[in-house]
Design a protein around this motif. Structure first.
Motif, mmCIF file in Angstrom:
data_model
loop_
_atom_site.group_PDB
_atom_site.id
_atom_site.type_symbol
_atom_site.label_atom_id
_atom_site.label_comp_id
_atom_site.label_asym_id
_atom_site.label_seq_id
_atom_site.Cartn_x
_atom_site.Cartn_y
_atom_site.Cartn_z
ATOM 1 N N GLN A 173 -21.441 29.209 21.459
ATOM 2 C CA GLN A 173 -21.551 29.992 22.693
ATOM 3 C C GLN A 173 -20.376 29.726 23.628
ATOM 4 O OE1 GLN A 173 -25.522 28.568 23.634
ATOM 5 N NE2 GLN A 173 -26.398 30.617 23.318
ATOM 6 N N LEU A 174 -19.910 28.483 23.668
ATOM 7 C CA LEU A 174 -18.743 28.181 24.488
ATOM 8 C C LEU A 174 -17.516 28.947 24.025
ATOM 9 C CD1 LEU A 174 -18.854 24.303 25.026
ATOM 10 C CD2 LEU A 174 -19.115 26.055 26.756
ATOM 11 N N LEU A 175 -17.339 29.022 22.718
ATOM 12 C CA LEU A 175 -16.149 29.683 22.184
ATOM 13 C C LEU A 175 -16.205 31.199 22.383
ATOM 14 C CD1 LEU A 175 -15.539 27.761 18.838
ATOM 15 C CD2 LEU A 175 -14.627 27.308 21.108
ATOM 16 N N SER A 176 -17.393 31.737 22.589
ATOM 17 C CA SER A 176 -17.523 33.179 22.791
ATOM 18 C C SER A 176 -17.154 33.587 24.212
ATOM 19 C CB SER A 176 -18.961 33.627 22.492
ATOM 20 O OG SER A 176 -19.862 33.147 23.473
ATOM 21 N N ARG A 177 -17.015 32.612 25.108
ATOM 22 C CA ARG A 177 -16.661 32.930 26.487
ATOM 23 C C ARG A 177 -15.149 33.068 26.613
ATOM 24 N NH1 ARG A 177 -20.541 28.181 28.849
ATOM 25 N NH2 ARG A 177 -22.528 29.261 28.598
ATOM 26 N N PRO A 178 -14.708 33.927 27.522
ATOM 27 C CA PRO A 178 -13.253 34.096 27.701
ATOM 28 C C PRO A 178 -12.614 32.861 28.301
ATOM 29 C CG PRO A 178 -14.495 35.338 29.368
ATOM 30 C CD PRO A 178 -15.493 34.824 28.374
ATOM 31 N N MET B 28 -20.803 39.761 33.992
ATOM 32 C CA MET B 28 -19.470 39.564 34.542
ATOM 33 C C MET B 28 -19.208 38.089 34.788
ATOM 34 S SD MET B 28 -19.357 42.632 37.341
ATOM 35 C CE MET B 28 -17.706 42.174 37.877
ATOM 36 N N GLY B 29 -17.956 37.677 34.720
ATOM 37 C CA GLY B 29 -17.604 36.277 34.927
ATOM 38 C C GLY B 29 -16.511 36.131 35.960
ATOM 39 N N ASP B 30 -15.724 35.082 35.840
ATOM 40 C CA ASP B 30 -14.676 34.806 36.807
ATOM 41 C C ASP B 30 -13.537 35.810 36.648
ATOM 42 O OD1 ASP B 30 -16.157 32.639 37.494
ATOM 43 O OD2 ASP B 30 -14.982 31.219 36.323
ATOM 44 N N ASP B 31 -12.907 36.151 37.771
ATOM 45 C CA ASP B 31 -11.793 37.084 37.766
ATOM 46 C C ASP B 31 -10.562 36.384 38.318
ATOM 47 O OD1 ASP B 31 -10.734 39.798 39.817
ATOM 48 O OD2 ASP B 31 -10.311 39.500 37.698
ATOM 49 N N GLY B 32 -9.463 36.408 37.581
ATOM 50 C CA GLY B 32 -8.207 35.921 38.111
ATOM 51 C C GLY B 32 -8.098 34.421 38.254
ATOM 52 N N TYR B 33 -8.664 33.654 37.341
ATOM 53 C CA TYR B 33 -8.492 32.199 37.404
ATOM 54 C C TYR B 33 -7.076 31.861 36.980
ATOM 55 C CZ TYR B 33 -8.953 27.231 36.495
ATOM 56 O OH TYR B 33 -8.772 25.874 36.501
ATOM 57 N N ARG B 34 -6.417 31.019 37.800
ATOM 58 C CA ARG B 34 -5.065 30.561 37.496
ATOM 59 C C ARG B 34 -4.984 29.070 37.787
ATOM 60 N NH1 ARG B 34 -1.714 32.128 41.328
ATOM 61 N NH2 ARG B 34 0.117 31.582 40.069
ATOM 62 N N GLU B 35 -4.158 28.356 37.044
ATOM 63 C CA GLU B 35 -3.924 26.947 37.331
ATOM 64 C C GLU B 35 -2.490 26.582 36.961
ATOM 65 O OE1 GLU B 35 -5.282 24.559 33.325
ATOM 66 O OE2 GLU B 35 -6.788 24.832 34.888
ATOM 67 N N TRP B 36 -1.973 25.557 37.628
ATOM 68 C CA TRP B 36 -0.618 25.092 37.348
ATOM 69 C C TRP B 36 -0.525 23.628 37.754
ATOM 70 C CZ3 TRP B 36 -2.092 28.616 40.963
ATOM 71 C CH2 TRP B 36 -1.894 28.301 42.315
ATOM 72 N N SER B 37 0.503 22.959 37.249
ATOM 73 C CA SER B 37 0.670 21.527 37.495
ATOM 74 C C SER B 37 1.089 21.265 38.934
ATOM 75 C CB SER B 37 1.721 20.942 36.547
ATOM 76 O OG SER B 37 1.300 21.052 35.205
ATOM 77 N N SER B 38 0.535 20.194 39.485
ATOM 78 C CA SER B 38 0.873 19.768 40.833
ATOM 79 C C SER B 38 2.026 18.767 40.801
ATOM 80 C CB SER B 38 -0.341 19.121 41.498
ATOM 81 O OG SER B 38 0.018 18.443 42.686
ATOM 82 N N ARG B 39 2.617 18.554 41.960
ATOM 83 C CA ARG B 39 3.633 17.520 42.107
ATOM 84 C C ARG B 39 2.991 16.130 42.205
ATOM 85 N NH1 ARG B 39 6.322 19.515 47.374
ATOM 86 N NH2 ARG B 39 4.310 20.584 47.558
ATOM 87 N N TYR B 40 1.677 16.079 42.349
ATOM 88 C CA TYR B 40 0.971 14.801 42.446
ATOM 89 C C TYR B 40 0.500 14.404 41.057
ATOM 90 C CZ TYR B 40 -2.265 11.245 44.199
ATOM 91 O OH TYR B 40 -2.924 10.074 44.454
ATOM 92 N N GLY B 41 1.036 13.312 40.549
ATOM 93 C CA GLY B 41 0.885 12.840 39.192
ATOM 94 C C GLY B 41 -0.313 13.283 38.369
ATOM 95 N N GLY B 42 -0.087 14.220 37.472
ATOM 96 C CA GLY B 42 -1.101 14.639 36.519
ATOM 97 C C GLY B 42 -2.151 15.583 37.058
ATOM 98 N N ALA B 43 -2.054 15.951 38.338
ATOM 99 C CA ALA B 43 -3.062 16.814 38.945
ATOM 100 C C ALA B 43 -2.772 18.287 38.660
ATOM 101 C CB ALA B 43 -3.125 16.577 40.449
ATOM 102 N N THR B 44 -3.771 19.121 38.947
ATOM 103 C CA THR B 44 -3.670 20.562 38.724
ATOM 104 C C THR B 44 -4.104 21.297 39.986
ATOM 105 O OG1 THR B 44 -4.173 20.326 36.361
ATOM 106 C CG2 THR B 44 -4.527 22.494 37.341
ATOM 107 N N VAL B 45 -3.373 22.339 40.348
ATOM 108 C CA VAL B 45 -3.767 23.236 41.426
ATOM 109 C C VAL B 45 -4.325 24.502 40.783
ATOM 110 C CG1 VAL B 45 -3.028 24.443 43.516
ATOM 111 C CG2 VAL B 45 -1.884 22.318 42.825
ATOM 112 N N TRP B 46 -5.403 25.046 41.344
ATOM 113 C CA TRP B 46 -5.988 26.237 40.737
ATOM 114 C C TRP B 46 -6.537 27.183 41.800
ATOM 115 C CZ3 TRP B 46 -11.171 26.794 41.860
ATOM 116 C CH2 TRP B 46 -11.890 25.644 42.181
ATOM 117 N N THR B 47 -6.645 28.440 41.423
ATOM 118 C CA THR B 47 -7.278 29.453 42.271
ATOM 119 C C THR B 47 -8.257 30.245 41.417
ATOM 120 O OG1 THR B 47 -5.555 31.110 41.846
ATOM 121 C CG2 THR B 47 -5.236 29.664 43.744
ATOM 122 N N LYS B 48 -9.299 30.736 42.061
ATOM 123 C CA LYS B 48 -10.304 31.506 41.329
ATOM 124 C C LYS B 48 -11.005 32.459 42.287
ATOM 125 C CE LYS B 48 -14.184 29.482 40.078
ATOM 126 N NZ LYS B 48 -15.174 28.658 39.322
#
Length: 233
Positions: free
Chosen positions: A228-233, A1-21
């Motif tokens: 192997q990297l490409l075989s991961r979701p 089993m691996g990560d469940d429900g990883y999400r990311e989106w752009s932040s208002r702070y220049g070029g940054a990303t907000v994410w949840t996992k």
């Protein structure tokens, strides 16, 4: 089993990303590959800083929720108040960098928020408003290296000598420009291969001498093979 429900989106702070996992109980979290970035992470009531990696990081905890703020490469040290090379390949409690009272207050703020991702982003935006600007050279270095320019070309383009470029890169990214260039090139190669290019074409289009060179660098920074990297979701 691996990560469940990883999400990311752009932040208002220049070029940054907000994410949840969420890593489910008993699951094995997907390895985090080097990307030249520093993350501020809330994990079950703790704020910590994930420094710039030079090898794949394998999360050890399962059954945990994470909220993260991934800074654009080179932009976190100004806000955190510590040079990136002091955080290289480390996970550090924010309380080790900022005073205890401030850290407790900010941690409680994220803990109590219905939207923890929004609260964490707000913490960063407020902190950013009170510190000096990021060295403008930082984005120039990242953009030039990610376009495939050599370190010598980047130094000439930015009108700095090699020693100054190396010193500024250590403070901003945690390692010198050659290492950053290699990390960015591996990430371009992984993206190209995921897009359907053959490994040989991936190597040729992303600046590797040949497919064997690509394989060595992927193994060094990702700890596994490209296949192997490409075989991961």
């Amino acid at each position: 089993m691996g990560d469940d429900g990883y999400r990311e989106w752009s932040s208002r702070y220049g070029g940054a990303t907000v994410w949840t996992k969420t890593v489910a109980p008993g699951a094995i979290g997907s390895p985090v590959l080097p990307d030249g970035c520093i993350d501020l992470i809330w994990a079950d009531g703790t704020l910590l800083v994930a420094g710039p990696d030079t090898k794949a990081h394998h999360p050890s905890a399962s059954g945990r929720d994470y909220v993260g703020f991934r800074f654009f490469p080179g932009t976190a040290p100004t806000l955190l108040g510590v040079p990136a090379h002091e955080l290289r390949d480390r996970r550090v409690d924010l309380a080790d960098l900022w005073d205890t009272a401030t850290t407790r207050r900010l941690t409680a703020r994220v803990d109590d928020a219905l939207d923890r991702a929004g609260a964490l982003e707000a913490v960063v935006l407020e902190r950013a408003s009170g510190v000096g600007p990021v060295d403008p050279l930082v984005r120039g270095v990242v953009g030039a290296l990610d376009s495939g320019r050599s370190v010598t070309e980047v130094a000439e383009m930015l009108s700095v000598d090699a020693r100054t470029l190396h010193r500024k890169s250590l403070a901003a990214f945690g390692y010198g420009p050659k290492t950053l260039a290699r990390i960015l090139r591996v990430r371009r190669a992984i993206a190209a291969a995921r897009g359907g290019l053959s490994f040989a074409d991936t190597a040729a289009t992303t600046g590797f001498a040949d497919q064997a060179h690509l394989a060595r660098d992927v193994r060094e920074f990702a700890g596994t093979t490209l296949r192997q990297l490409l075989s991961r979701p």
